[in-house]
Scaffold this active site. Structure first.
Site, PDB file in Angstrom:
ATOM      1  CG  HIS A  97      -3.186   3.446   2.270  1.00 44.61           C
ATOM      2  ND1 HIS A  97      -3.733   2.862   1.306  1.00 44.61           N
ATOM      3  CD2 HIS A  97      -3.194   2.063   3.194  1.00 44.61           C
ATOM      4  CE1 HIS A  97      -4.040   1.529   1.414  1.00 44.61           C
ATOM      5  NE2 HIS A  97      -3.725   1.271   2.421  1.00 44.61           N
TER       6      HIS A  97
ATOM      7  CB  CYS B  31      -0.814   0.090   1.253  1.00 45.33           C
ATOM      8  SG  CYS B  31      -2.076  -1.313   1.273  1.00 45.33           S
TER       9      CYS B  31
ATOM     10  CG  ASN C 154      -6.845  -0.780   1.423  1.00 40.77           C
ATOM     11  OD1 ASN C 154      -6.060  -0.487   0.398  1.00 40.77           O
ATOM     12  ND2 ASN C 154      -6.499  -1.253   2.678  1.00 40.77           N
TER      13      ASN C 154
END
Length: 234
Positions: A156, A25, A186
């Protein structure tokens, strides 16, 4: 190289670097640091940074810890060296990055057909909140600004609990920490650039944006953007 091939079908095209970076990520920020360093040495250059995530193929649909959260996404970001001042919409400061070795038991994204995404939500929560706040603070120090000078934090999009915890610990109002996870999910390395697509439409000249990410590995990082280029060699 497959993307490069699609963009440059002419066999006699000018030779161009093309390679993959994998940092889960945090991949977007890791790639931005590579692009930053390259463009500092080649101010006439341009870099196309592409993120692609297809996490839906790796999810166990019966796992409530992962199935409702992760999504698919792809983005492309064009970065210019300092010579191309007229094309620059935001000034990039060098990302601050870090990592911590982990055996994969807390957060794992397997190869396709080799199991499913697995996550220890409680452990990821505590690690992610601590790491992203620490990186925001460090990036702020490196950029020579105070945290309260930020106009917006774009984290994020791990999950809403992590985003809310970051906002509360840095004592920011809700409208100064961006979230679109409810609509998009996500999307790992694609989540921050997907946010920026919408955030940039509302930015005013001189706005400071703080970006931060945390991913499997563990990897994490942060950087600052200043909306509208001011001519400095940063």
């Amino acid at each position: 190289c497959m993307i490069l091939n699609a963009l440059t079908p002419n066999a006699n095209s000018k030779p161009i670097q093309a390679y993959d970076i994998s940092a889960a990520c945090s991949g977007y920020l890791y790639a931005l640091q590579t692009a930053y360093d390259f463009l500092n040495s080649c101010p006439h250059g341009r870099v196309l940074l592409v993120t692609t995530e297809t996490l839906s193929r790796k999810l166990d649909r019966t796992d409530a810890n992962t199935a409702p959260i992760f999504g698919d996404g792809a983005t492309a970001t064009l970065l210019h060296g300092a010579i191309h001042k007229d094309a620059i919409r935001a000034q990039l400061y060098r990302p601050v990055l870090s990592a911590k070795g982990e055996d994969g038991q807390t957060l794992r994204v397997p190869h396709l057909h080799n199991g499913f995404v697995s996550m220890n939500g409680r452990k990821v929560f505590s690690e992610a909140v601590r790491a992203m706040i620490a990186m925001l603070t460090q990036a702020c120090t490196d950029a020579g600004i105070q945290a309260e000078e930020l106009d917006l934090v774009v984290p994020h999009q791990a999950n809403q609990r992590i985003i809310d915890a970051i906002r509360k610990r840095i004592n920011f109002p809700e409208d100064k920490v961006y979230s679109n996870i409810r609509e998009i999910g996500n999307t790992s390395s694609s989540s921050i650039p997907l946010c920026l697509e919408h955030v940039f439409e509302e930015c005013a000249s001189g706005d400071w944006l703080g970006l931060c990410a945390f991913g499997g590995g563990f990897t994490w990082g942060s950087l600052y953007l200043k909306w509208a280029y001011d001519g400095k060699e940063n």
